[in-house]
Design a protein around this motif. Structure first.
Motif, PDB file in Angstrom:
ATOM      1  N   ARG A 101      14.570  21.832   3.613  1.00  0.00           N
ATOM      2  CA  ARG A 101      14.368  20.891   4.712  1.00  0.00           C
ATOM      3  C   ARG A 101      15.274  19.676   4.566  1.00  0.00           C
ATOM      4  NH1 ARG A 101       7.704  21.317   4.506  1.00  0.00           N
ATOM      5  NH2 ARG A 101       7.655  23.607   4.690  1.00  0.00           N
ATOM      6  N   GLU A 102      15.422  19.201   3.338  1.00  0.00           N
ATOM      7  CA  GLU A 102      16.280  18.038   3.104  1.00  0.00           C
ATOM      8  C   GLU A 102      17.749  18.359   3.380  1.00  0.00           C
ATOM      9  OE1 GLU A 102      17.495  14.346   2.523  1.00  0.00           O
ATOM     10  OE2 GLU A 102      15.397  14.994   2.627  1.00  0.00           O
ATOM     11  N   ILE A 103      18.187  19.557   3.026  1.00  0.00           N
ATOM     12  CA  ILE A 103      19.570  19.966   3.282  1.00  0.00           C
ATOM     13  C   ILE A 103      19.847  19.997   4.777  1.00  0.00           C
ATOM     14  CG2 ILE A 103      21.122  21.982   3.211  1.00  0.00           C
ATOM     15  CD1 ILE A 103      20.046  22.489   0.362  1.00  0.00           C
ATOM     16  N   VAL A 104      18.899  20.525   5.561  1.00  0.00           N
ATOM     17  CA  VAL A 104      19.092  20.579   7.009  1.00  0.00           C
ATOM     18  C   VAL A 104      19.133  19.175   7.602  1.00  0.00           C
ATOM     19  CG1 VAL A 104      18.076  21.314   9.196  1.00  0.00           C
ATOM     20  CG2 VAL A 104      18.089  22.869   7.242  1.00  0.00           C
ATOM     21  N   ILE A 105      18.269  18.289   7.129  1.00  0.00           N
ATOM     22  CA  ILE A 105      18.285  16.906   7.625  1.00  0.00           C
ATOM     23  C   ILE A 105      19.624  16.245   7.311  1.00  0.00           C
ATOM     24  CG2 ILE A 105      17.275  14.614   7.288  1.00  0.00           C
ATOM     25  CD1 ILE A 105      14.551  16.019   6.965  1.00  0.00           C
ATOM     26  N   GLN A 106      20.154  16.483   6.105  1.00  0.00           N
ATOM     27  CA  GLN A 106      21.469  15.948   5.748  1.00  0.00           C
ATOM     28  C   GLN A 106      22.553  16.518   6.667  1.00  0.00           C
ATOM     29  OE1 GLN A 106      22.350  16.509   1.575  1.00  0.00           O
ATOM     30  NE2 GLN A 106      20.367  15.680   0.942  1.00  0.00           N
ATOM     31  N   ALA A 107      22.460  17.812   6.966  1.00  0.00           N
ATOM     32  CA  ALA A 107      23.438  18.447   7.852  1.00  0.00           C
ATOM     33  C   ALA A 107      23.365  17.861   9.257  1.00  0.00           C
ATOM     34  CB  ALA A 107      23.207  19.955   7.888  1.00  0.00           C
ATOM     35  N   LEU A 108      22.163  17.611   9.744  1.00  0.00           N
ATOM     36  CA  LEU A 108      21.995  17.020  11.076  1.00  0.00           C
ATOM     37  C   LEU A 108      22.516  15.587  11.093  1.00  0.00           C
ATOM     38  CD1 LEU A 108      18.444  18.389  11.979  1.00  0.00           C
ATOM     39  CD2 LEU A 108      20.638  19.144  12.923  1.00  0.00           C
ATOM     40  N   ASP A 109      22.315  14.854  10.006  1.00  0.00           N
ATOM     41  CA  ASP A 109      22.854  13.498   9.901  1.00  0.00           C
ATOM     42  C   ASP A 109      24.377  13.508   9.992  1.00  0.00           C
ATOM     43  OD1 ASP A 109      20.773  11.629   9.757  1.00  0.00           O
ATOM     44  OD2 ASP A 109      20.360  12.117   7.661  1.00  0.00           O
ATOM     45  N   ARG A 110      24.995  14.501   9.368  1.00  0.00           N
ATOM     46  CA  ARG A 110      26.449  14.630   9.432  1.00  0.00           C
ATOM     47  C   ARG A 110      26.918  15.038  10.826  1.00  0.00           C
ATOM     48  NH1 ARG A 110      29.034  15.762   4.264  1.00  0.00           N
ATOM     49  NH2 ARG A 110      27.532  15.804   2.546  1.00  0.00           N
ATOM     50  N   SER A 111      26.088  15.807  11.517  1.00  0.00           N
ATOM     51  CA  SER A 111      26.495  16.389  12.800  1.00  0.00           C
ATOM     52  C   SER A 111      26.426  15.408  13.961  1.00  0.00           C
ATOM     53  CB  SER A 111      25.627  17.617  13.113  1.00  0.00           C
ATOM     54  OG  SER A 111      25.770  18.614  12.118  1.00  0.00           O
ATOM     55  N   PHE A 112      25.481  14.461  13.897  1.00  0.00           N
ATOM     56  CA  PHE A 112      25.267  13.532  15.002  1.00  0.00           C
ATOM     57  C   PHE A 112      25.497  12.110  14.514  1.00  0.00           C
ATOM     58  CE2 PHE A 112      22.583  17.267  15.703  1.00  0.00           C
ATOM     59  CZ  PHE A 112      23.019  17.657  16.969  1.00  0.00           C
ATOM     60  N   PRO A 113      26.511  11.420  15.048  1.00  0.00           N
ATOM     61  CA  PRO A 113      26.830  10.051  14.598  1.00  0.00           C
ATOM     62  C   PRO A 113      25.625   9.124  14.700  1.00  0.00           C
ATOM     63  CG  PRO A 113      28.561  10.906  16.032  1.00  0.00           C
ATOM     64  CD  PRO A 113      27.432  11.884  16.087  1.00  0.00           C
ATOM     65  N   ARG A 114      25.315   8.448  13.641  1.00  0.00           N
ATOM     66  CA  ARG A 114      24.148   7.576  13.588  1.00  0.00           C
ATOM     67  C   ARG A 114      24.192   6.447  14.623  1.00  0.00           C
ATOM     68  NH1 ARG A 114      19.095   8.235  11.916  1.00  0.00           N
ATOM     69  NH2 ARG A 114      19.956   9.527  10.238  1.00  0.00           N
ATOM     70  N   PRO A 115      25.363   5.830  14.893  1.00  0.00           N
ATOM     71  CA  PRO A 115      25.388   4.767  15.912  1.00  0.00           C
ATOM     72  C   PRO A 115      24.960   5.263  17.292  1.00  0.00           C
ATOM     73  CG  PRO A 115      27.345   4.640  14.539  1.00  0.00           C
ATOM     74  CD  PRO A 115      26.651   5.916  14.182  1.00  0.00           C
ATOM     75  N   ILE A 116      25.354   6.484  17.644  1.00  0.00           N
ATOM     76  CA  ILE A 116      24.974   7.035  18.945  1.00  0.00           C
ATOM     77  C   ILE A 116      23.464   7.260  19.005  1.00  0.00           C
ATOM     78  CG2 ILE A 116      25.178   9.042  20.465  1.00  0.00           C
ATOM     79  CD1 ILE A 116      28.064   9.290  19.621  1.00  0.00           C
ATOM     80  N   LEU A 117      22.905   7.796  17.926  1.00  0.00           N
ATOM     81  CA  LEU A 117      21.466   8.029  17.883  1.00  0.00           C
ATOM     82  C   LEU A 117      20.693   6.715  17.964  1.00  0.00           C
ATOM     83  CD1 LEU A 117      21.302  10.788  15.106  1.00  0.00           C
ATOM     84  CD2 LEU A 117      21.231  11.103  17.582  1.00  0.00           C
ATOM     85  N   SER A 118      21.203   5.695  17.272  1.00  0.00           N
ATOM     86  CA  SER A 118      20.541   4.382  17.302  1.00  0.00           C
ATOM     87  C   SER A 118      20.594   3.781  18.704  1.00  0.00           C
ATOM     88  CB  SER A 118      21.218   3.430  16.305  1.00  0.00           C
ATOM     89  OG  SER A 118      21.076   3.907  14.988  1.00  0.00           O
ATOM     90  N   PHE A 119      21.729   3.978  19.410  1.00  0.00           N
ATOM     91  CA  PHE A 119      21.866   3.469  20.769  1.00  0.00           C
ATOM     92  C   PHE A 119      20.862   4.154  21.700  1.00  0.00           C
ATOM     93  CE2 PHE A 119      23.759   3.977  25.012  1.00  0.00           C
ATOM     94  CZ  PHE A 119      23.856   2.634  25.378  1.00  0.00           C
TER      95      PHE A 119
END
Length: 250
Positions: A101-119
């Motif tokens: 589960r942690e590996i997938v969360i890390q992969a999703l973090d890499r896949s979607f830019p954090r600034p866009i998600l925060s916006f």
């Protein structure tokens, strides 16, 4: 009999008519397979969908697959959906459920830019608009990952709203044929990622009888001890369990 391949029509007239179609359907072509799941899962005739990925689908699949591989440190040379399935399968074999589960969360973090998600989280706080927006967005831009899906309604505080994504037959579950991979590499990490990054709770409810799934935006998932998906036996034809003698959920 555990499984048998259904006969595919070879009628020349049918084949010729299909080839003349100017616009062949993107989702899906069908090859029939009969499978017998584990005890507790209803036995039924299953049809395996064959997807025709376009350039956007292939680009998205490549991006996600590479990020799963980077997060796990385990690489493969396959392409398209096969690469993603291979990356996920290796993770399920080499790591325990918590690590998966942690590996997938890390992969999703890499896949979607954090600034866009925060916006997105800032401009779409929890509301009916946000729930319906996320449902509509998912059906439009994530069919390459989960297969054909549509928006459906549910009742929220006594009001009907379009906050549910119904996945007719999950592409990932169909390709992996493994309950453990569905739970540990899709359902659980996706629920956590969407809530933590977008501020939106979502309850993913897979149906292991027909391989459909519902994503209910705005609804908190049950605790792990109460979630029926985590108590489900795997399919008898699960290749991961069969090859490695694994308990797929633990």
């Amino acid at each position: 009999m555990e499984a048998k391949i259904l006969t595919v029509s070879r009628n020349p007239a049918v084949t010729a008519a299909y080839r003349k179609l100017k616009h062949k359907p993107r989702y899906p072509c069908v090859v029939g397979v009969v499978t017998r799941p584990a005890d507790g899962i209803k036995e039924e005739t299953r049809q395996t969908n064959v997807y025709k990925d376009n350039w956007f689908d292939r680009l998205a699949l490549h991006h996600l697959s590479k990020n799963v591989q980077k997060a796990s440190g385990l690489y493969n040379s396959k392409s398209g959906y096969d690469s993603l399935v291979e990356a996920a399968t290796v993770v399920s074999q080499k790591f325990n459920p918590s690590q998966q589960r942690e590996i997938v969360i890390q992969a999703l973090d890499r896949s979607f830019p954090r600034p866009i998600l925060s916006f997105i989280r800032t401009v779409l706080p929890r509301s009916r608009l946000a729930r319906e927006y996320f449902a509509a967005f998912t059906t439009l831009f994530f069919a390459w990952l989960v297969g054909h899906c549509e928006v459906r309604e549910s009742e929220v505080n006594g009001i009907r709203e379009k906050n549910v994504v119904h996945i007719k037959k999950c592409r990932f579950l169909e390709q992996t044929n493994c309950v453990g991979m569905c739970v540990n590499l899709c359902k659980m990490p996706s629920q956590s990622f969407i809530k933590d990054s977008l501020g939106m709770p979502v309850n993913m409810v897979p149906n292991f009888d027909d391989m459909s799934c519902e994503m209910i935006f705005g609804e908190d998932p049950p605790a792990s001890t109460d979630d029926p998906a985590l108590k489900q036996p795997c399919y008898k034809l699960c290749s991961v369990k069969k090859k490695h003698g694994m308990n797929c959920l633990n």
